[in-house]
Design a protein around this motif. Sequence first.
Motif, mmCIF file in Angstrom:
data_model
loop_
_atom_site.group_PDB
_atom_site.id
_atom_site.type_symbol
_atom_site.label_atom_id
_atom_site.label_comp_id
_atom_site.label_asym_id
_atom_site.label_seq_id
_atom_site.Cartn_x
_atom_site.Cartn_y
_atom_site.Cartn_z
ATOM 1 N N GLY A 1 4.208 4.794 6.915
ATOM 2 C CA GLY A 1 3.278 3.806 7.027
ATOM 3 C C GLY A 1 2.327 3.909 8.298
ATOM 4 N N LEU B 1 2.318 -7.311 4.654
ATOM 5 C CA LEU B 1 1.542 -6.144 4.260
ATOM 6 C C LEU B 1 2.533 -5.062 4.568
ATOM 7 C CD1 LEU B 1 -0.940 -4.482 3.661
ATOM 8 C CD2 LEU B 1 -1.503 -4.524 6.213
ATOM 9 N N ASP B 2 2.714 -4.178 3.293
ATOM 10 C CA ASP B 2 4.020 -3.370 3.340
ATOM 11 C C ASP B 2 3.232 -1.926 3.122
ATOM 12 O OD1 ASP B 2 6.315 -1.842 3.215
ATOM 13 O OD2 ASP B 2 7.131 -3.258 1.995
ATOM 14 N N ILE B 3 3.145 -1.012 4.063
ATOM 15 C CA ILE B 3 2.490 0.326 4.069
ATOM 16 C C ILE B 3 3.628 1.156 4.009
ATOM 17 C CG2 ILE B 3 0.760 1.709 5.082
ATOM 18 C CD1 ILE B 3 -0.484 -0.928 6.272
ATOM 19 N N ASP B 4 3.619 2.245 2.895
ATOM 20 C CA ASP B 4 4.626 3.103 2.791
ATOM 21 C C ASP B 4 4.170 4.517 2.524
ATOM 22 O OD1 ASP B 4 7.012 4.323 2.799
ATOM 23 O OD2 ASP B 4 7.915 3.420 1.097
ATOM 24 N N ASN B 5 4.754 5.704 3.023
ATOM 25 C CA ASN B 5 4.441 7.014 2.578
ATOM 26 C C ASN B 5 5.413 7.899 2.693
ATOM 27 O OD1 ASN B 5 3.655 9.889 3.585
ATOM 28 N ND2 ASN B 5 1.695 9.231 2.672
ATOM 29 N N LEU C 1 -0.664 1.711 10.158
ATOM 30 C CA LEU C 1 -1.896 0.795 10.319
ATOM 31 C C LEU C 1 -2.666 1.173 11.522
ATOM 32 C CD1 LEU C 1 -2.830 -1.872 9.393
ATOM 33 C CD2 LEU C 1 -1.251 -2.854 10.872
ATOM 34 N N ILE D 1 0.978 -1.249 0.050
ATOM 35 C CA ILE D 1 -0.156 -0.086 0.097
ATOM 36 C C ILE D 1 0.968 1.125 0.028
ATOM 37 C CG2 ILE D 1 -1.765 1.243 1.243
ATOM 38 C CD1 ILE D 1 -2.797 -1.172 2.300
ATOM 39 N N GLY D 2 0.886 1.904 -1.037
ATOM 40 C CA GLY D 2 1.496 3.058 -0.941
ATOM 41 C C GLY D 2 3.016 2.885 -1.442
#
Length: 181
Positions: A151, A142-146, A153, A128-129
């Motif tokens: 990231g 689940l890899d969340i990046d901004n 969660l 995500i991102g």
Amino acid sequence: YQNTTGGTNTFVGLNAGYGHTSGDYNTYVGGNTASGATATGSRNVAVGRSAYNQATTGSDNVFLGDNAGNSVTSGSNNVILGASAITAGWADTNSLVLGYGAVCIGSNTTVIGNSSTTTTYIAVNVGIGTTTVHTYSGYTTLDIDNSTNGGLLNLKKAGSTGGYINAGSGLQALASSGNNM
């Protein structure tokens, strides 16, 4: 039929494309598909009874299923798959809606399933991102990046945030009476 200047269109089914007037390269298959309004859109595909039935000016859409996308009038670049799957607004654009009765929540969104869906299974790593998902042997990630804030969660129970994990500050537990993590 009202097709006056449109070209290279294919209409198959009782009243399919009936209101279509001037758009090009459209394919409508099924009774009453794209027949409910005067349409000028181009490069649309609608398959299923009454699919894309309120069409006016939208282009580059794909609708598959009985009544799929029948709320769209002028939206473009949508993919709506599933009987009675619709967009939230008449002009939503760039939306992906999958599943029976699924309802899009606005432009530039993806919806999988309807309110009766109880489980969504994804058998692969998810980013995500980010387009670069970090993988760890034996784990699904689940890899969340901004790039600005990192990231986040957000963990909720009954609509209330119970805690979150932030890449910059780590696990943050928000305790309140009766809702401790």
